[in-house]
Design an enzyme around this catalytic site. Structure first.
Site, PDB file in Angstrom:
ATOM      1  N   GLY A 153     -30.582  19.820 -33.747  1.00 49.99           N
ATOM      2  CA  GLY A 153     -29.396  19.034 -33.439  1.00 49.99           C
ATOM      3  C   GLY A 153     -28.903  19.139 -32.006  1.00 49.99           C
ATOM      4  N   GLY A 155     -30.038  17.689 -29.304  1.00 51.72           N
ATOM      5  CA  GLY A 155     -29.984  16.360 -28.706  1.00 51.72           C
ATOM      6  C   GLY A 155     -28.755  15.595 -29.161  1.00 51.72           C
ATOM      7  N   ASP A 156     -28.452  15.685 -30.454  1.00 53.24           N
ATOM      8  CA  ASP A 156     -27.252  15.016 -30.961  1.00 53.24           C
ATOM      9  C   ASP A 156     -25.992  15.622 -30.363  1.00 53.24           C
ATOM     10  OD1 ASP A 156     -28.804  13.371 -32.541  1.00 53.24           O
ATOM     11  OD2 ASP A 156     -28.586  14.607 -34.335  1.00 53.24           O
ATOM     12  N   ALA A 157     -25.974  16.935 -30.192  1.00 52.47           N
ATOM     13  CA  ALA A 157     -24.799  17.597 -29.601  1.00 52.47           C
ATOM     14  C   ALA A 157     -24.601  17.172 -28.153  1.00 52.47           C
ATOM     15  CB  ALA A 157     -24.946  19.115 -29.695  1.00 52.47           C
ATOM     16  N   SER A 160     -23.424  13.405 -28.259  1.00 53.26           N
ATOM     17  CA  SER A 160     -22.062  13.201 -28.747  1.00 53.26           C
ATOM     18  C   SER A 160     -21.025  13.778 -27.793  1.00 53.26           C
ATOM     19  CB  SER A 160     -21.893  13.779 -30.154  1.00 53.26           C
ATOM     20  OG  SER A 160     -22.127  15.169 -30.158  1.00 53.26           O
TER      21      SER A 160
END
Length: 168
Positions: A153, A155-157, A160
């Protein structure tokens, strides 16, 4: 090498542990330009912001002279926050707990951009900012955790947090 894009960059410049920032900025410009010239089903919508993150760095590109009020004027803070988030999540510790033995910077601290100018990164100026053509770029090195506790996660962090800090 095959796979050149308008003879400005090669695919190999965008891959690997540390992609070339110049090639990444050119690729982001290409994506925004391509989207402008190949609009079909989504009428006159335009991309006003795009980003790229790798193990080594995070770049946000925005369109200059856009009438969009969706993005803050503090985009340098947004790109830095995305990069910091990667380090804190990967190491599993808060920023105040970091010591030099926990992290390393693998991004280039100086690099040439398409205009021929050089961007310098350092403690006093940790985010590189430059404009080329119709776009402004914001570059922040990621502090890479030497012994990561978490990689799922990230990349998502980064995405976002970079987006959240991009909003006014």
């Amino acid at each position: 090498e095959t796979g050149t894009h308008g003879s400005t960059f090669k695919k190999s410049m965008l891959t690997g542990k540390v992609p070339e920032p110049r090639a990444v900025s050119l690729a982001l410009s290409y994506v925004m330009h391509y989207a402008d010239t190949h609009v079909d089903g989504w009428a006159n919508r335009r991309i006003t912001r795009v980003h790229f993150h790798s193990l080594a760095f995070h770049i946000i590109a925005i369109r200059l002279n856009s009438n969009s009020r969706h993005w803050t004027t503090m985009m340098d803070s947004a790109v830095a926050q995305g990069a910091v988030t990667a380090a804190t999540k990967a190491c599993g510790m808060d920023l105040k707990s970091f010591k030099s033995e926990h992290i390393e910077a693998i991004a280039p601290m100086s690099f040439e951009v398409a205009s021929g100018d050089f961007v310098q990164i350092g403690l006093k100026e940790p985010v590189g900012v430059w404009a080329e053509g119709r776009h402004r770029f914001f570059f922040a090195p990621v502090l890479v955790c030497k012994k990561p506790k978490n990689t799922v996660g990230l990349g998502d962090a980064i995405s976002s947090n970079g987006l959240a800090y991009s909003l006014p």
